[in-house]
Design a protein around this motif. Sequence first.
Motif, mmCIF file in Angstrom:
data_model
loop_
_atom_site.group_PDB
_atom_site.id
_atom_site.type_symbol
_atom_site.label_atom_id
_atom_site.label_comp_id
_atom_site.label_asym_id
_atom_site.label_seq_id
_atom_site.Cartn_x
_atom_site.Cartn_y
_atom_site.Cartn_z
ATOM 1 N N HIS A 141 0.772 -1.121 0.250
ATOM 2 C CA HIS A 141 0.138 0.252 -0.138
ATOM 3 C C HIS A 141 0.969 1.290 0.010
ATOM 4 O O HIS A 141 1.978 1.084 0.536
ATOM 5 C CB HIS A 141 -0.928 -0.028 1.384
ATOM 6 N N ASP A 200 -2.701 6.554 0.589
ATOM 7 C CA ASP A 200 -4.050 5.558 0.478
ATOM 8 C C ASP A 200 -4.509 4.883 1.791
ATOM 9 O O ASP A 200 -5.593 4.914 2.038
ATOM 10 C CB ASP A 200 -3.897 4.234 -0.640
ATOM 11 N N GLN A 212 -6.629 7.355 4.222
ATOM 12 C CA GLN A 212 -7.879 7.307 3.658
ATOM 13 C C GLN A 212 -8.692 6.162 3.860
ATOM 14 O O GLN A 212 -9.712 6.282 4.012
ATOM 15 C CB GLN A 212 -8.246 7.636 2.372
ATOM 16 N N GLU A 213 -8.137 5.048 4.626
ATOM 17 C CA GLU A 213 -8.840 3.639 4.748
ATOM 18 C C GLU A 213 -9.486 3.848 6.082
ATOM 19 O O GLU A 213 -8.638 4.013 7.070
ATOM 20 C CB GLU A 213 -8.014 2.582 4.453
ATOM 21 N N GLN A 214 -10.799 3.611 6.196
ATOM 22 C CA GLN A 214 -11.319 3.633 7.634
ATOM 23 C C GLN A 214 -10.692 2.407 8.585
ATOM 24 O O GLN A 214 -10.561 2.966 9.675
ATOM 25 C CB GLN A 214 -12.789 3.551 7.737
ATOM 26 N N TRP A 215 -10.417 1.422 7.980
ATOM 27 C CA TRP A 215 -9.948 0.006 8.646
ATOM 28 C C TRP A 215 -8.458 0.595 9.339
ATOM 29 O O TRP A 215 -8.456 0.163 10.392
ATOM 30 C CB TRP A 215 -10.026 -1.013 8.087
#
Length: 442
Positions: free
Chosen positions: A231, A235, A238-241
């Motif tokens: 990753h 990016d 921005q990922e909620q997890w």
Amino acid sequence: MTNLSERNKIILAYAIMAGILVLTGIFQSPSLALQITTYCLISAIMALGVNIQWGYAGIFNVGIMGFAALGGLAAVLVSVAPNPAPIAAGGTGILISAILTIFTVAICVFVYGKMAPGRGRQIALAAIIVLAYIIIRSFYFPAVEAIEGTNAASTGFLGGLGLPIILSWAVGGLFAAAIAWVIGKIALGLRSDYLAIATLGISEIIVAVLKNEDWLNRGVKNVIGLSRPVHREVDLQQEQWFIDLANSFGMNVVEASSIFVKLSYVCLFTIVLLVILYLSEKALRSPWGRMMRSIRDNEVSANAMGKNITKRHLQVFVLGSAVVGIAGAMLTTLDGQFTPTSYQPLRFTFLIWVMVIVGGSGNNFGAILGGFLIWYVWNAGEFMGPQIMQVLAWPLPDTNPVKISLIENAAHMRQIVLGAILLMVLRFSPRGLIPEKTARKH
């Protein structure tokens, strides 16, 4: 008891190295410690490749830089998307030139095998090469000019296959192995010192080609923004997890993303290192490995027993170069860019040799330890040198020109430190920190 003692020595050495990295994470930052570890892993793989050549067979290869650069080129040619406009402008000419070059090589090999040695064969080969050069350049130079003139600021080169960059690691090994085979067929009959000069010269030629052939890899304009096998930090942020994961550890999302990405690289590189180490150990302990060491120790006796010395040297030269090519592709993947001007003999040849010598030539675990230790010292001299020099020069006033000069040039002291480490190891442990096990005691 001897095996247990040797095992304990390896465990102790690796534990100390791991402790140093952990302390770096505690007193500096976890992100910095992981970053150093990634480069240590790549350096260890390169050291393994050199150890296969020198430690197994006594081949003095000083062209490591060129094979690492070929691995970097593989990362570009595999991962970068093709550029339609340059391909349309000159792709056909480049393809025809490549086919004609292969055809020329095939004819030369055929003529060399069919004609008797002598002036006639030399004249025939020279005539074929000159004629082929005239024909090939009529396709090649117009194609290159057309490609490099197509949107030169942003592309100006053909691009690659647009495949996942992780595939380039294997391709980098194949590139390096192919060129090593050609070099080996030409130079492996030379005496060790002449072989060293030849491999160094050929590696410089490889890097010079990569610097000047813009149609292939943009030359000194560099190729940036290469794809990643993990990753990207932006990016992840921005990922909620991932945001929830960072919050659960009480960490800043930006810092956590940097650590996560570097940790992902560490895991990937560790897998590659362990696979290569396993295969290297299996080869070293096999009949093939024992034969290679017997050739290294006494070529005359091995030749008298019917061993094909040149053929075996070619095998190990190709294998070691392939490992270096894999590491070169991994390094370009980690950097995310391909910069031909960064390939310098100090970093990609002589530093790797110091790793093998300090760690222990002929011992795969020693080569890996040397890769970690020497790269750490080399890197630490840049970010810790000024701090150490500040402590050493504390009695002097801050305005003292000697103190100012020492602090400003502290990063350049790492060459002296590496030289001191090398001298100390050669003095007190001439066979390296983890020396090769040469005989079994009963």
